[in-house]
Motif scaffolding. Sequence first.
Motif, short mmCIF file in Angstrom:
data_model
loop_
_atom_site.label_atom_id
_atom_site.label_comp_id
_atom_site.label_asym_id
_atom_site.label_seq_id
_atom_site.Cartn_x
_atom_site.Cartn_y
_atom_site.Cartn_z
N TYR A 244 0.82 -1.22 0.00
CA TYR A 244 0.00 0.00 0.00
C TYR A 244 0.85 1.27 0.00
N LYS A 271 -7.19 -0.29 8.30
CA LYS A 271 -6.62 0.23 7.06
C LYS A 271 -5.40 1.12 7.33
N GLU A 272 -4.45 0.57 8.10
CA GLU A 272 -3.27 1.37 8.41
C GLU A 272 -2.04 0.49 8.61
N GLN A 285 0.85 5.14 7.61
CA GLN A 285 -0.08 5.45 6.54
C GLN A 285 -1.44 4.91 6.93
N ASN A 287 -6.00 5.17 6.17
CA ASN A 287 -7.02 5.30 5.13
C ASN A 287 -6.59 4.64 3.82
N LEU A 288 -6.03 3.43 3.94
CA LEU A 288 -5.60 2.71 2.75
C LEU A 288 -6.79 2.42 1.85
N ASN A 289 -6.59 2.52 0.56
CA ASN A 289 -7.70 2.37 -0.38
C ASN A 289 -8.29 0.97 -0.36
N TYR A 290 -7.44 -0.03 -0.19
CA TYR A 290 -7.91 -1.41 -0.14
C TYR A 290 -6.99 -2.18 0.78
N THR A 291 -7.50 -3.22 1.37
CA THR A 291 -6.67 -4.07 2.23
C THR A 291 -7.11 -5.52 2.06
#
Length: 334
Positions: A244, A271-272, A285, A287-291
């Motif tokens: 990510y 999401k981090e 980091q 607010n990852l777009n996808y996990t």
Amino acid sequence: MKLRIYLMALLLSGAAFTGCGDDVTRNAPFDNKVYIDAASKTETMPLKNSFRETTRTIRAAVPKPAGQDVNLEFRVDPSLAATYNSAYYDNAEPLGEEFYELLDGKALLNQGTVQSSEVTVSFRNLNLLDRDKVYVLPVTIAAADGISVLQSASTHYYVFKGVPSISVVADMEKKNYVSIPTFLDEKPSAAVCNDLEQFTLEALIRVRKFDPGIQTVMGIEGNFLLRISDNGLKPNQLQYVTPYGNISNDACLLPTDKWIHIAATYDMNAKEVKLYIDGALVGEQGNLNYTEPANFGKPAGFQKQKFYIGFSYEPGRELDGEMSEFRIWNVVRT
């Protein structure tokens, strides 16, 4: 050298409040409750010969200004050691009275303010404690005049545990690295390190020298990898590679010939990803777009690489130094 796999669960609880405009707070569906003002419910301190005494301060807070003066009383409650052990899956025993003093214990939260005065806890003779044991001192809000106490955030735990001595290390250099046979062969026993919604990687390293080029700590190339340097980075700059995005900055510079603790975490649901050096957060980091779940016990990442300690992708990326205390956890550790 073997990799130890630790399975544990970490129960975290807490409460957060935000103040709103007056027209909202007057009709808020909750009381203005007092709680211990701390970023975490626990503080861990090392047991070692050079660490004999220290002091800590503690105070209370409310989410919106107090409507009156509030007298508070903090007390030590040894019985809450059992609560700590249940919540954190530990085996700590209460810290003995000869090792601490709660000075006064009284605090005042003035009308119109959100933080109380501070209370001091003094610790002494800590070098006499058994470093093979874990000790905890629970300090709790025992009384608060005219205001309710938020019970889920009413206690702070001071934890004391021994610092492991480093007696066995892997001396790494060119063409010297560690592979995990069960990971290479995808044995059923490796499944414990697959499909991880959370993980923490940690290790102790001491690098002899930093030459231009990549030095690898551990992980899988193109997936989750801890390495030193890369294109555009300084030779001694730690980098956390993830699917990510990569984490590295000027706070990630490592010294030579000194033991350093490094750790990296991943939380699929939050999401981090985060990176720590000697317990301090140096990069993250969110607010990852996808996990998706992470895998270490089978090939993954760039060209289906495998998990190594001190190696990634190709020869020439081995670490020049010593390594010890490698761990993979299936939780996000603080």
